[in-house]
Design an enzyme around this catalytic site. Structure first.
Site, PDB file in Angstrom:
ATOM      1  N   GLU A  41      29.939  56.668 -22.494  1.00 56.82           N
ATOM      2  CA  GLU A  41      30.981  55.968 -21.730  1.00 56.82           C
ATOM      3  C   GLU A  41      30.383  55.029 -20.694  1.00 56.82           C
ATOM      4  O   GLU A  41      30.861  54.944 -19.562  1.00 56.82           O
ATOM      5  CB  GLU A  41      31.904  56.993 -21.066  1.00 56.82           C
ATOM      6  CG  GLU A  41      32.631  57.878 -22.058  1.00 56.82           C
ATOM      7  CD  GLU A  41      33.524  58.912 -21.405  1.00 56.82           C
ATOM      8  OE1 GLU A  41      33.690  58.888 -20.167  1.00 56.82           O
ATOM      9  OE2 GLU A  41      34.061  59.759 -22.142  1.00 56.82           O
ATOM     10  N   CYS A  42      29.371  54.300 -21.084  1.00 50.77           N
ATOM     11  CA  CYS A  42      28.623  53.421 -20.176  1.00 50.77           C
ATOM     12  C   CYS A  42      28.792  51.976 -20.634  1.00 50.77           C
ATOM     13  O   CYS A  42      29.043  51.699 -21.804  1.00 50.77           O
ATOM     14  CB  CYS A  42      27.148  53.831 -20.241  1.00 50.77           C
ATOM     15  SG  CYS A  42      26.007  52.806 -19.289  1.00 50.77           S
ATOM     16  N   GLY A  43      28.645  51.061 -19.699  1.00 47.52           N
ATOM     17  CA  GLY A  43      28.678  49.648 -20.053  1.00 47.52           C
ATOM     18  C   GLY A  43      27.568  49.268 -21.023  1.00 47.52           C
ATOM     19  O   GLY A  43      27.684  48.287 -21.757  1.00 47.52           O
TER      20      GLY A  43
ATOM     21  N   THR B 132      26.599  51.309 -23.481  1.00 44.58           N
ATOM     22  CA  THR B 132      26.796  52.077 -24.715  1.00 44.58           C
ATOM     23  C   THR B 132      26.715  51.220 -25.978  1.00 44.58           C
ATOM     24  O   THR B 132      26.162  51.677 -26.987  1.00 44.58           O
ATOM     25  CB  THR B 132      28.125  52.868 -24.658  1.00 44.58           C
ATOM     26  OG1 THR B 132      28.060  53.765 -23.544  1.00 44.58           O
ATOM     27  CG2 THR B 132      28.368  53.662 -25.921  1.00 44.58           C
TER      28      THR B 132
END
Length: 182
Positions: free
Chosen positions: A55-57, A59
């Protein structure tokens, strides 16, 4: 007598503090399926070890990591993914959920490992080694998800890249190709 036996037991259980680690082959992390996996099985391959999050930018870098795996795997290269929830709670899932997410969204075929901690008091020993091993780039704590560690065929840290270095960038692919040609 009890004190004597206790002292003998303590002396047998003492773990030496002067053990040094020279390569990543000394580590046996748990893979995403729950099995201890000696990194020695990758001896002779160039590796890119990455701390990942779902759930990371960053990803979408899974796509580029998978492309690297496909492009260079037959030449002796593997990406190793290590999910971690150390940054902004961006990897909240279980190993089963992470595995499914990676397969469904990015068709990840490279080896994934069980979720671990990559910094702090509970930092996995592999990442303690990676963040302190000498390399021409930098040492110190991981700053965010998707930092990358390029490992030589003999298990030593060659280069380290911050999160914003894209997997298919010239900087990273040139480093991989140089390592494969050594």
């Amino acid at each position: 007598m009890k004190t004597f036996l206790y002292l003998i037991l303590l002396s047998v259980m003492t773990i030496p503090t002067n053990i040094t680690v020279d390569t990543i082959y000394d580590f046996k992390p748990t893979n995403i399926n729950g099995k201890e996996t000696s990194l020695n099985k990758f001896k002779g391959d160039v590796l890119l070890i990455v701390n990942t999050a779902s759930e990371c930018g960053y990803t979408p870098q899974y796509e580029g990591l998978q492309a690297l795996q496909e492009k260079y795997n037959k030449k002796g290269f593997n990406v190793l993914g290590f999910p971690a929830n150390n940054f902004g709670g961006q990897e909240p899932g279980t190993d089963k959920q992470i595995k499914k997410f990676c397969k469904v969204n990015y068709d990840v075929s490279f080896p994934m490992f069980s979720k671990i901690s990559v910094k702090g008091k509970d930092q996995h020993p592999l990442f303690d080694y990676l963040t302190s091993a000498q390399n021409p780039d930098f040492t110190g704590a991981i700053k965010w998800n998707f930092e990358k560690f390029l490992i030589s065929k003999d298990g030593k840290l060659l280069h380290r890249f911050r999160s914003d270095v894209e997997p298919e960038s010239d900087e990273l692919t040139n480093a991989i190709e140089n390592a494969l040609n050594q």
